[in-house]
Write a protein that holds these residues in place. Structure first.
Motif, PDB file in Angstrom:
ATOM      1  N   SER A   1      49.997  33.234  36.109  1.00 51.91           N
ATOM      2  CA  SER A   1      51.499  32.990  36.486  1.00 51.91           C
ATOM      3  C   SER A   1      51.436  32.412  37.977  1.00 51.91           C
ATOM      4  CB  SER A   1      52.517  33.975  36.244  1.00 51.91           C
ATOM      5  OG  SER A   1      51.926  34.933  37.341  1.00 51.91           O
ATOM      6  N   ARG A   2      50.017  32.719  38.735  1.00 50.05           N
ATOM      7  CA  ARG A   2      50.224  32.382  40.253  1.00 50.05           C
ATOM      8  C   ARG A   2      48.772  31.289  40.160  1.00 50.05           C
ATOM      9  NH1 ARG A   2      48.801  37.810  40.053  1.00 50.05           N
ATOM     10  NH2 ARG A   2      46.417  38.064  40.713  1.00 50.05           N
ATOM     11  N   GLU A   3      48.123  31.266  39.318  1.00 49.34           N
ATOM     12  CA  GLU A   3      46.809  30.450  39.619  1.00 49.34           C
ATOM     13  C   GLU A   3      46.827  29.291  38.682  1.00 49.34           C
ATOM     14  OE1 GLU A   3      43.372  32.812  39.251  1.00 49.34           O
ATOM     15  OE2 GLU A   3      44.132  34.557  40.423  1.00 49.34           O
ATOM     16  N   ASN A   4      46.265  28.346  38.938  1.00 47.71           N
ATOM     17  CA  ASN A   4      46.095  26.791  38.229  1.00 47.71           C
ATOM     18  C   ASN A   4      44.708  27.063  37.526  1.00 47.71           C
ATOM     19  OD1 ASN A   4      46.233  24.447  36.610  1.00 47.71           O
ATOM     20  ND2 ASN A   4      45.502  23.268  38.578  1.00 47.71           N
ATOM     21  N   ALA A   5      44.646  28.100  36.353  1.00 50.62           N
ATOM     22  CA  ALA A   5      43.101  28.399  35.732  1.00 50.62           C
ATOM     23  C   ALA A   5      43.230  28.457  34.408  1.00 50.62           C
ATOM     24  CB  ALA A   5      42.980  30.010  36.358  1.00 50.62           C
ATOM     25  N   TRP A   6      41.994  28.389  33.858  1.00 53.28           N
ATOM     26  CA  TRP A   6      41.698  28.176  32.245  1.00 53.28           C
ATOM     27  C   TRP A   6      41.909  29.744  31.752  1.00 53.28           C
ATOM     28  CZ3 TRP A   6      36.574  27.238  29.563  1.00 53.28           C
ATOM     29  CH2 TRP A   6      36.738  27.322  28.104  1.00 53.28           C
ATOM     30  N   ASP A   7      42.928  29.926  30.663  1.00 47.43           N
ATOM     31  CA  ASP A   7      43.099  31.158  30.499  1.00 47.43           C
ATOM     32  C   ASP A   7      41.824  32.062  29.814  1.00 47.43           C
ATOM     33  OD1 ASP A   7      43.604  29.566  27.928  1.00 47.43           O
ATOM     34  OD2 ASP A   7      43.248  31.492  26.952  1.00 47.43           O
ATOM     35  N   GLN A   8      40.845  31.189  29.223  1.00 47.15           N
ATOM     36  CA  GLN A   8      39.818  31.699  28.766  1.00 47.15           C
ATOM     37  C   GLN A   8      38.635  32.350  29.858  1.00 47.15           C
ATOM     38  OE1 GLN A   8      37.588  30.905  25.295  1.00 47.15           O
ATOM     39  NE2 GLN A   8      35.981  30.270  26.248  1.00 47.15           N
ATOM     40  N   ALA A   9      38.487  31.778  30.999  1.00 51.44           N
ATOM     41  CA  ALA A   9      37.871  32.179  32.312  1.00 51.44           C
ATOM     42  C   ALA A   9      38.400  33.216  32.795  1.00 51.44           C
ATOM     43  CB  ALA A   9      37.808  30.983  33.229  1.00 51.44           C
ATOM     44  N   VAL A  10      39.835  33.424  32.901  1.00 47.38           N
ATOM     45  CA  VAL A  10      40.459  34.578  33.311  1.00 47.38           C
ATOM     46  C   VAL A  10      40.164  35.737  32.464  1.00 47.38           C
ATOM     47  CG1 VAL A  10      42.754  35.573  34.207  1.00 47.38           C
ATOM     48  CG2 VAL A  10      42.016  33.255  34.822  1.00 47.38           C
ATOM     49  N   PHE A  11      40.560  35.674  31.242  1.00 50.28           N
ATOM     50  CA  PHE A  11      40.324  36.426  30.333  1.00 50.28           C
ATOM     51  C   PHE A  11      38.824  37.236  30.413  1.00 50.28           C
ATOM     52  CE2 PHE A  11      39.008  37.512  25.704  1.00 50.28           C
ATOM     53  CZ  PHE A  11      39.991  38.600  25.438  1.00 50.28           C
ATOM     54  N   ASN A  12      37.970  36.427  30.384  1.00 51.13           N
ATOM     55  CA  ASN A  12      36.602  36.802  30.419  1.00 51.13           C
ATOM     56  C   ASN A  12      36.253  37.628  31.968  1.00 51.13           C
ATOM     57  OD1 ASN A  12      34.819  36.324  28.060  1.00 51.13           O
ATOM     58  ND2 ASN A  12      36.109  34.703  28.323  1.00 51.13           N
ATOM     59  N   GLU A  13      36.948  37.038  32.983  1.00 55.03           N
ATOM     60  CA  GLU A  13      36.763  37.687  34.378  1.00 55.03           C
ATOM     61  C   GLU A  13      37.261  39.190  34.332  1.00 55.03           C
ATOM     62  OE1 GLU A  13      36.655  33.525  36.771  1.00 55.03           O
ATOM     63  OE2 GLU A  13      38.376  34.936  36.786  1.00 55.03           O
ATOM     64  N   GLU A  14      38.219  39.263  33.765  1.00 56.75           N
ATOM     65  CA  GLU A  14      38.950  40.543  33.852  1.00 56.75           C
ATOM     66  C   GLU A  14      38.265  41.453  33.117  1.00 56.75           C
ATOM     67  OE1 GLU A  14      41.169  41.533  35.791  1.00 56.75           O
ATOM     68  OE2 GLU A  14      41.531  39.510  36.973  1.00 56.75           O
ATOM     69  N   LEU A  15      37.780  40.958  31.944  1.00 58.16           N
ATOM     70  CA  LEU A  15      36.901  41.785  30.921  1.00 58.16           C
ATOM     71  C   LEU A  15      35.617  42.266  31.382  1.00 58.16           C
ATOM     72  CD1 LEU A  15      37.325  40.524  27.333  1.00 58.16           C
ATOM     73  CD2 LEU A  15      37.780  42.764  27.977  1.00 58.16           C
ATOM     74  N   PHE A  16      35.138  41.606  32.263  1.00 57.09           N
ATOM     75  CA  PHE A  16      33.622  41.824  32.591  1.00 57.09           C
ATOM     76  C   PHE A  16      33.582  42.043  33.916  1.00 57.09           C
ATOM     77  CE2 PHE A  16      32.989  39.542  28.595  1.00 57.09           C
ATOM     78  CZ  PHE A  16      32.046  40.359  28.147  1.00 57.09           C
ATOM     79  N   TYR A  17      34.163  41.608  34.988  1.00 58.50           N
ATOM     80  CA  TYR A  17      33.759  41.972  36.262  1.00 58.50           C
ATOM     81  C   TYR A  17      33.850  43.456  36.810  1.00 58.50           C
ATOM     82  CZ  TYR A  17      33.960  37.202  38.077  1.00 58.50           C
ATOM     83  OH  TYR A  17      33.963  35.708  38.102  1.00 58.50           O
ATOM     84  N   PRO A  18      32.884  43.894  37.274  1.00 62.51           N
ATOM     85  CA  PRO A  18      32.906  45.324  37.315  1.00 62.51           C
ATOM     86  C   PRO A  18      33.692  45.640  38.987  1.00 62.51           C
ATOM     87  CG  PRO A  18      30.930  44.424  38.397  1.00 62.51           C
ATOM     88  CD  PRO A  18      31.545  43.041  37.783  1.00 62.51           C
ATOM     89  N   SER A  19      34.007  46.877  39.009  1.00 58.01           N
ATOM     90  CA  SER A  19      34.818  47.384  40.374  1.00 58.01           C
ATOM     91  C   SER A  19      33.889  47.124  41.529  1.00 58.01           C
ATOM     92  CB  SER A  19      35.056  48.911  40.228  1.00 58.01           C
ATOM     93  OG  SER A  19      36.207  49.158  39.152  1.00 58.01           O
ATOM     94  N   HIS A  20      34.359  46.733  42.513  1.00 60.65           N
ATOM     95  CA  HIS A  20      33.655  46.294  43.757  1.00 60.65           C
ATOM     96  C   HIS A  20      34.727  46.565  44.962  1.00 60.65           C
ATOM     97  CE1 HIS A  20      34.604  42.338  42.236  1.00 60.65           C
ATOM     98  NE2 HIS A  20      35.226  42.255  43.438  1.00 60.65           N
ATOM     99  N   PRO A  21      34.111  46.451  46.239  1.00 57.62           N
ATOM    100  CA  PRO A  21      35.300  46.610  47.297  1.00 57.62           C
ATOM    101  C   PRO A  21      36.154  45.740  47.193  1.00 57.62           C
ATOM    102  CG  PRO A  21      32.981  46.793  48.099  1.00 57.62           C
ATOM    103  CD  PRO A  21      33.046  46.432  46.669  1.00 57.62           C
ATOM    104  N   GLY A  22      37.633  45.850  46.973  1.00 57.00           N
ATOM    105  CA  GLY A  22      38.767  45.164  47.104  1.00 57.00           C
ATOM    106  C   GLY A  22      39.092  44.971  45.575  1.00 57.00           C
ATOM    107  N   TYR A  23      38.321  45.485  44.740  1.00 49.33           N
ATOM    108  CA  TYR A  23      38.784  45.279  43.444  1.00 49.33           C
ATOM    109  C   TYR A  23      38.488  46.326  42.571  1.00 49.33           C
ATOM    110  CZ  TYR A  23      38.686  42.757  38.708  1.00 49.33           C
ATOM    111  OH  TYR A  23      38.768  42.473  37.271  1.00 49.33           O
ATOM    112  N   ASP A  24      39.495  46.649  41.639  1.00 48.18           N
ATOM    113  CA  ASP A  24      39.129  47.568  40.575  1.00 48.18           C
ATOM    114  C   ASP A  24      38.937  47.094  39.173  1.00 48.18           C
ATOM    115  OD1 ASP A  24      39.294  49.865  42.037  1.00 48.18           O
ATOM    116  OD2 ASP A  24      41.814  49.864  41.955  1.00 48.18           O
TER     117      ASP A  24
END
Length: 433
Positions: free
Chosen positions: A336-359
């Motif tokens: 809703s706030r980014e001009n991004a490809w839904d598949q890329a966002v879908f995978n980033e949220e599934l696979f990116y691990p927790s790190h400083p500033g992000y859960d």
């Protein structure tokens, strides 16, 4: 003598008449005096009232002059009051935002404890090699108040609280017909088309296809009617949430997919998300150790990396769990706030691990068998050229790697359903542009 007597009598009567008149006048005077005494206890001309009237007159003169003199001051005070009101509103807004941040921070602080409370009691570790972690999150409690009309439809369509859904508008009508025709041939009954316009709703109804059209939503309807593939793909995460809240597991499907078997016979159901892969072999589909070489580092020139090709957001099975709903919320919010490809966002949220500033998302994942749930790169580049692999019957074929979707879908039907062995030969491995 008689004359004198009469004269005296006349004088006496005249005197009596005058006396009675005086008495009457005195009586009237006393009566009027009593009335005035009752009505005006302080007298007709009260000195106090005169003094108060004088004071009021003087005050009115002073107020009049003061109002004239302070009109500009009143305007200034009004402006200052308005400014203070705006600042107060802004402060209230900041307080609300800070309160919300504190609430979210508090939730995140004891997230692990809450996760434990959801999953159950503590366990002792068993002997070496016997310990298995908890992989399957519990499902949410169904909430029919989210969408009562959809709940009634799903009661009729779903089988064991599972179903296939696809979003479609008039732009994909021909592919949609191939899609549901082969679903019917495969003996699948638990499927539903989410119509994004009236044309598709009428088309599905005329073909005896289960269909559901959302209630009017101006922003949603605008994208649904005129949006391209990526725009429409972004809507599915918002729509999926309602299905999960109602307690249903969903196999989300694009319409450029040919169904050859019932996919519910080949799903494990042990993860929050179970998805087909864009990978084309064991390494790319299931992950591998990719070594990065940087000669300038000398002894430590080789750095090991873990790689996996992305999950396909056009075909995945999702269970009604808290991590699954959180995934949909995260993806929908970012789109809703980014001009991004839904598949890329879908995978980033599934696979990116927790790190400083992000859960990171605490969701379990499973990759589907890439020969059973086959993408069109695997089919056209590898399988059709291999005598043994070409004899395997996939569960589905997703024409995701090629833009000429409809003719390739029809060729897949000819090859696997009608047994036409050369049906796939005219097509190049990739696209021609």
């Amino acid at each position: 003598m008689t004359g004198r007597r009469d004269g005296s009598l006349m004088r006496n009567s005249a005197n009596s008449i005058r006396g009675s008149r005086i008495a009457i006048a005195i009586g009237i005077g006393v009566f009027i005096g009593c009335v005035f005494a009752f009505c005006f206890p302080h007298g007709i001309f009260d000195p106090n009232s005169q003094i108060q009237a004088q004071r009021n007159f003087k005050n009115s003169i002073q107020v009049g002059s003061a109002s004239c003199e302070s009109s500009e001051r009143v305007n200034i005070l009004k402006k200052e009051l308005f400014s203070a009101s705006e600042k107060n509103s802004e402060l209230k807004k900041q307080v609300r935002e800070l309160t919300e941040k504190l609430r979210l921070a508090d939730q995140g602080r004891d997230q692990a404890q809450k996760q434990f409370l959801v999953l159950g009691e503590q366990h002792k570790a068993g002997p070496f090699g016997t310990v298995k972690g908890l992989r399957t999150n519990p499902t949410v409690v169904p909430d029919e108040s989210v969408n009562p009309r959809l709940a009634k439809i799903l009661e009729k369509v779903a089988v064991r609280n599972e179903l296939i859904i696809a979003l479609a508008n008039a732009n994909v009508k021909e592919m949609l017909e191939v899609w549901f025709s082969n679903i019917k041939k495969a003996g699948i009954t638990n499927y539903l088309v989410v119509a994004l316009d009236e044309d598709i709703e009428s088309f599905c109804t005329s073909k005896g296809v289960p269909v559901y059209k959302r209630d009017h939503d101006e922003g949603f309807d605008s994208i649904a009617r005129t949006g391209g593939n990526h725009a429409v793909s972004g809507l599915k995460f918002r729509i999926l949430r309602e299905f999960l809240q109602l307690g249903y597991s969903v196999l989300l499907s694009d319409v450029d997919i040919v169904y050859l078997q019932n996919p519910f016979d080949h799903i494990y159901r042990d993860s929050d998300v179970e998805s087909m892969s864009d990978g084309h072999n064991n390494m790319t589909a299931y992950g591998y150790n990719d070594v990065f070489d940087e000669p300038s580092m000398g002894w430590s020139r080789y750095a090991h990396t873990m790689r996996i090709w992305v999950f396909n957001s056009g075909f995945f099975y999702i269970r009604p769990t808290l991590p699954s709903i959180e995934l949909l919320d995260r993806v929908a919010a970012r789109l809703s706030r980014e001009n991004a490809w839904d598949q890329a966002v879908f995978n980033e949220e599934l696979f990116y691990p927790s790190h400083p500033g992000y859960d990171g998302l605490h969701a379990s994942r499973r990759t589907m068998d890439f020969y059973k749930f086959m993408n069109s790169k695997v089919l056209f580049k590898t399988v059709r050229k291999d005598a043994k692999l070409s004899k395997l019957m996939p569960v589905i074929v997703h024409v995701n790697y090629h833009p000429d979707k409809l003719p390739r879908m029809k060729a897949v039907v000819e090859f696997y359903v009608n047994g036409k062995q050369d049906a796939l030969k005219p097509f190049p491995d990739g696209s021609e542009w």
